[in-house]
Design an enzyme around this catalytic site. Structure first.
Site, short mmCIF file in Angstrom:
data_model
loop_
_atom_site.label_atom_id
_atom_site.label_comp_id
_atom_site.label_asym_id
_atom_site.label_seq_id
_atom_site.Cartn_x
_atom_site.Cartn_y
_atom_site.Cartn_z
N LYS A 127 25.76 25.79 29.06
CA LYS A 127 25.88 24.78 30.12
C LYS A 127 25.22 23.47 29.69
O LYS A 127 25.68 22.40 30.07
CB LYS A 127 25.28 25.27 31.44
CG LYS A 127 26.03 26.44 32.03
CD LYS A 127 26.87 26.07 33.25
CE LYS A 127 27.88 27.16 33.52
NZ LYS A 127 28.48 27.21 34.80
N LYS A 140 35.26 32.52 27.38
CA LYS A 140 35.58 33.18 28.66
C LYS A 140 36.31 32.22 29.61
O LYS A 140 36.09 31.02 29.56
CB LYS A 140 34.33 33.78 29.29
CG LYS A 140 33.60 32.87 30.23
CD LYS A 140 32.55 33.61 31.04
CE LYS A 140 31.81 32.60 31.89
NZ LYS A 140 31.99 32.69 33.31
N LYS A 189 35.98 28.84 35.94
CA LYS A 189 36.59 28.01 36.97
C LYS A 189 36.23 26.54 36.85
O LYS A 189 36.86 25.70 37.46
CB LYS A 189 36.27 28.53 38.37
CG LYS A 189 34.81 28.57 38.74
CD LYS A 189 34.66 29.01 40.19
CE LYS A 189 33.75 30.21 40.36
NZ LYS A 189 32.35 29.99 39.97
P1 ATP Z 1 31.39 28.30 36.38
O1 ATP Z 1 32.59 27.95 35.56
O2 ATP Z 1 31.17 27.39 37.55
O3 ATP Z 1 30.15 28.51 35.57
P2 ATP Z 1 32.37 30.98 36.48
O4 ATP Z 1 33.84 30.94 36.68
O5 ATP Z 1 31.88 31.27 35.13
O6 ATP Z 1 31.68 29.69 37.06
P3 ATP Z 1 30.57 32.42 38.23
O7 ATP Z 1 30.50 31.96 39.62
O8 ATP Z 1 29.46 31.98 37.35
O9 ATP Z 1 31.93 32.06 37.53
O10 ATP Z 1 30.69 34.01 38.18
C1 ATP Z 1 30.99 34.84 39.25
C2 ATP Z 1 31.19 36.26 38.76
O11 ATP Z 1 32.40 36.33 38.01
C3 ATP Z 1 30.08 36.73 37.80
O12 ATP Z 1 29.82 38.11 38.06
C4 ATP Z 1 30.69 36.58 36.45
O13 ATP Z 1 30.15 37.47 35.49
C5 ATP Z 1 32.15 36.89 36.73
N1 ATP Z 1 33.02 36.20 35.77
C6 ATP Z 1 33.10 34.87 35.59
N2 ATP Z 1 34.01 34.57 34.65
C7 ATP Z 1 34.50 35.77 34.21
C8 ATP Z 1 35.47 36.14 33.23
N3 ATP Z 1 36.10 35.22 32.53
N4 ATP Z 1 35.73 37.45 33.04
C9 ATP Z 1 35.09 38.40 33.77
N5 ATP Z 1 34.15 38.12 34.70
C10 ATP Z 1 33.87 36.82 34.94
#
Ligand code: ATP
Ligand code: LTN
Length: 340
Positions: A120, A202, A205
Site C-alpha cells: 500500500k 491479487k 477492488k
Molecule cells: P482494497 O483494494 O481496498 O485494499 P481488497 O479488495 O483487497 O481491498 P479487503 O477489503 O481488503 O479487499 O478484503 C476483504 C476480504 O476479502 C479479506 O478477507 C481479503 O483477504 C479478501 N480478499 C480480498 N481480495 C481477495 C482476492 N483477490 N482473493 C481472495 N480473497 C480476497
C-alpha cells in the site's frame, strides 16, 4: 439478532471488509461466501470496517454510501441480520479505543514486516500515513474485542491474523487470559483470486476497473472482462500457476464457483481452447452473481430499513465489545473511578 443464550453457547466468528469500493469476485470467493457457510454454527460478527478504509483518502459522502452498500452486500449473499451481527466499525468506539491500547503492545519492527503495508505504501506513495502502518493493530482490536475463535479471510490477510495472535498472546502473557487467541479460516479453493489483467497480482477492488469483476457488474461487463483476461500463448488448458497464471486463475474461479475439482474441469474443457475456458468462466460468474444482484437491489430499495438494522446492531456490538474493553482497561490501570 441472536438471543444472548445462543450467542453465549456458540464459538465466535469475526470478519470485516473495507468499504473501499464495490466488492470483487475475489472478496466474494475468498471471504464473503465463507461468511455465509459458517453462519449457522457460530455466533457471527461481520463488520464494515470503515475506519480501515480511511487509511486511503476517501470522499466522505461516497464512504457513507459505500458502508450502506457493503452492509447490503453482506445480506445479499445470504447473511441473515437476525443471526449475524452486521454493523459499521466507526459506530462502535471500542474498536478505536482498544486499538490505541494495543498499539502500545505492538513493536515497530513487527509492523514493518507487513507485506500489505509495503504494497500500500508503494501504491499510495503520496500518503504513507501512520494509520496505514498501524492498520493491523486496529484489525487485531476488531478481532480480539469479541473473543473471536475463527476469522474467515482470504490468503492475503494471513500475516495480519498472525500478528493479531502475537499481540493477543503478548497481552495475555502479561495480564492473564484476557483474549481468546483466534484461528484463521482460509478456504481451500479461491483464497487468492488474481487480477484479470495481471494474474500474478491479487484481484483488488481499489485497482483499475478492467482488472476485477465487481459483484454488481452486468452480464455484458463480465463477458467483456473475462474475454479480455490475460492468458498466454501456448493454448494449453492446465493448472500450473507458476507458468500459466492467467489460465490457472480462470480454472480456480470455475472450481470455486462450481465446487468441481480442477482436474475434472480441465478434462471437460479438453479441445475447447481458451475461448471455451473463458465462456465457461463467464457462465459460472453470471449464474453466481445474478441472484446476489437481485437481492442487493431489493435491499438497497429500502435504505431506511437497512440503516435501522445497522443502528440497532451497533448498540448490540457496543454492548458485547464493552465486556472485553472494560476488562482490558482494568488490567492496564485505566479503570473508571470506583471500578478498580
Ligand atoms: P482494497 O483494494 O481496498 O485494499 P481488497 O479488495 O483487497 O481491498 P479487503 O477489503 O481488503 O479487499 O478484503 C476483504 C476480504 O476479502 C479479506 O478477507 C481479503 O483477504 C479478501 N480478499 C480480498 N481480495 C481477495 C482476492 N483477490 N482473493 C481472495 N480473497 C480476497
Ligand atoms: N484487514 C482486512 C480487513 C479487516 C479484517 C478485520 C478482516 C479489518 N478488520 C478483522 C478480518 C477481521 C483487509 O484488509 N482485508
Amino acid at each position: 439478532m441472536q438471543n444472548q443464550s445462543s450467542e453465549a453457547r456458540k464459538p465466535v466468528i469475526f470478519s470485516g471488509i473495507q468499504p473501499s469500493g464495490t466488492l470483487t469476485l475475489g472478496n466474494y470467493i475468498g471471504a464473503l461466501r465463507n461468511f455465509k457457510l459458517l453462519e449457522d454454527d457460530y455466533s457471527c460478527v461481520y463488520c464494515v470496517v470503515d475506519l480501515h478504509a480511511l487509511t486511503v483518502r476517501q470522499d466522505a459522502a461516497q464512504l457513507r454510501a459505500r458502508c450502506l452498500s457493503l452492509a447490503a452486500t453482506y445480506m445479499a449473499v445470504g447473511l441473515n441480520p437476525d443471526k449475524s451481527l452486521i454493523y459499521c466499525q466507526s459506530h462502535v468506539s471500542a474498536h478505536a479505543e482498544l486499538a490505541w491500547i494495543l498499539n502500545c503492545y505492538t513493536y515497530m519492527g513487527e509492523l514493518s514486516r507487513m507485506t500489505q503495508f509495503k504494497d500500500k505504501s508503494a501504491k499510495h506513495a503520496d500518503n504513507i500515513n501512520s494509520g496505514l502502518f498501524t492498520y493491523p493493530v486496529l484489525m487485531a482490536a476488531d478481532i480480539l474485542l469479541y473473543q473471536t475463535n475463527l476469522v474467515p479471510i482470504g490468503a492475503d490477510q494471513k500475516q495480519h491474523l498472525e500478528i493479531t495472535r502475537d499481540i493477543g498472546q503478548r497481552f495475555n502473557s502479561i495480564y492473564g487470559d484476557v483474549f481468546t487467541i483466534p484461528e484463521a479460516y482460509i478456504g481451500k479453493v479461491g483464497s487468492r483470486v488474481m487480477s484479470l489483467q495481471e494474474p500474478t497480482r491479487k484481484m483488488s477492488k481499489s485497482d483499475p476497473e478492467e482488472t476485477y469483476i465487481s459483484l454488481l457488474d452486468k452480464p455484458e461487463d463480465i463477458r467483456r472482462k473475462v474475454r479480455r483476461a490475460v492468458t498466454d500463448s501456448d493454448g494449453d488448458i492446465r493448472f500450473d500457476f507458476d507458468n500459466k497464471p492467467g489460465v490457472s486463475n480462470l480454472l480456480s474461479i470455475i472450481a470455486a464457483l462450481t465446487g468441481e475439482p480442477v482436474e475434472r474441469i480441465v478434462n471437460e474443457l479438453d479441445g475447447k481452447g481458451y475461448g471455451g475456458l473463458k465462456a465457461r468462466a463467464t457462465d459460472c460468474v453470471i449464474a453466481t452473481l445474478e441472484p446476489i444482484q437481485a437481492e442487493y437491489n431489493r435491499i438497497m430499495a429500502d435504505k431506511a430499513a437497512l440503516q435501522a438494522i445497522l443502528d440497532r446492531n451497533a448498540l448490540e456490538a457496543s454492548r458485547r465489545a464493552a465486556r472485553t474493553l472494560d476488562k482490558v482497561k482494568r488490567k492496564v490501570g485505566c479503570a473508571p473511578h470506583g471500578k478498580a
